[in-house]
Design a protein around this motif. Structure first.
Motif: not given
Length: 322
Positions: A196-217
């Motif tokens: 609610r701060s009004g600061i520009p916000l960008s979010m990476v969530s579990l919707d993209v940080t997961n095994a289905a997207t291939g983001l796995v080391l």
């Protein structure tokens, strides 16, 4: 183009069983990406207590020969004043003490300033230039905003690894409860202030940080990594300790949740983003910590909705070991 000035607000743990490896990897990426200028690291409770996290962060800076970067210890408790019971128990065990990787002494691992004060000072010194990369519980930034509310319009952006919107049916629904992601759940009141701060916000969530997207080391990514410099050696040690005692068993490797936040800070084009209105549930008995899409409200967050995870992982490894 000049490098983007960032502060990483994090809960890093290295060599500690049962903790994730993504926070230290995110710090390493920020140190090695020429598009970013890491100005400071602030620590918060989460993977481990914040003073222990500062020792871990300082160990990474030592390996990178960048001990000129200040580290500040931040909040040990959420704004509610009560540490979640699961963390209380975890800190009584391995997550509350040094693990397999030797760390600097506590008194040599931080600048002596509270994280919120360091954030305030940095933002005032570089108005409109500081991006905060928040990859742990968001407790430090709200405290800074409470102490100095005038800094909010001076912050360039907040990029966060946070939230779960359920866009990805299997992995996007929460990792601490069925609907809540842990960074938000640990301190929902703090997250509510940020959203609610009004600061520009960008979010990476579990919707993209997961095994289905291939983001796995995986181990294969590090198989041919030469240990020709201290940071490479530490990188392999951090990953090895995670592979031997993973925090999650969702994939055969380490999901790079937090490094993705650093990667999109350096280059937003690695992901597809959508403007959304999102609120934080702070009181629901079953849904506390949920990130809730709102109807008929102005957008307050740019949400990453799609990535090529394997391409990002390969680039992160190349950048760290360059």
């Amino acid at each position: 183009m000049s490098a983007r000035k960032i502060i990483i607000d994090t809960d890093p743990a290295i060599g500690i069983p049962g903790t994730d490896a993504d926070d230290p990897i995110a710090i390493m990426l920020a140190l090695q990406d020429p598009r970013l200028e890491l100005m400071a690291i602030t620590t918060v409770f989460g993977n481990c207590p914040p003073l222990l996290g500062a020792r871990c962060a300082t160990r990474i800076l030592q390996a990178a020969q960048r001990t000129d970067i200040p580290v500040a210890v931040g909040q040990a408790l959420p704004l509610s004043g009560t540490l979640p019971e699961l963390l209380q128990k975890a800190y009584q065990g391995p997550r509350g003490r040094e693990g397999s990787i030797a760390l600097p002494a506590p008194e040599a691992s931080h600048c002596g300033q509270h994280a919120s004060e360091l954030i305030i000072d940095m933002v005032r010194k570089y108005p409109g230039q500081i991006t905060l990369v928040c990859i742990g519980a968001q407790s430090n930034l709200p405290l800074a905003l409470i102490k100095a509310p005038e800094i909010a319009p001076l912050i360039k952006e907040v990029v966060m690894m946070a939230g779960a919107l359920g866009m990805e049916p299997k992995w996007g629904r929460g990792n601490i409860t069925p609907v809540a992601e842990c960074n938000i759940w640990f301190d929902p009141q703090a997250a509510d202030i940020v959203f609610r701060s009004g600061i520009p916000l960008s979010m990476v969530s579990l919707d993209v940080t997961n095994a289905a997207t291939g983001l796995v080391l995986t181990r294969e990514h590090l198989a041919n990594l030469a240990e020709d410099k201290p940071l490479n050696t530490l990188f392999k040690q951090v990953c090895a300790s995670y592979f031997d005692a993973p925090m999650f068993d969702w994939s055969e490797g380490c999901v790079l949740y937090d490094p993705l936040a650093v990667a999109v800070t350096a280059d937003a084009s690695v992901g597809v983003f959508a403007e959304m209105a999102i609120g934080i549930e702070t009181t629901g008995q079953l849904t506390v910590g949920q990130t809730v899409p709102l109807r008929d409200k102005p957008a307050n967050v740019r949400v990453c909705t799609r990535i090529d995870g394997q391409a990002i992982v390969n680039n992160i490894v190349r950048t760290i070991v360059r």
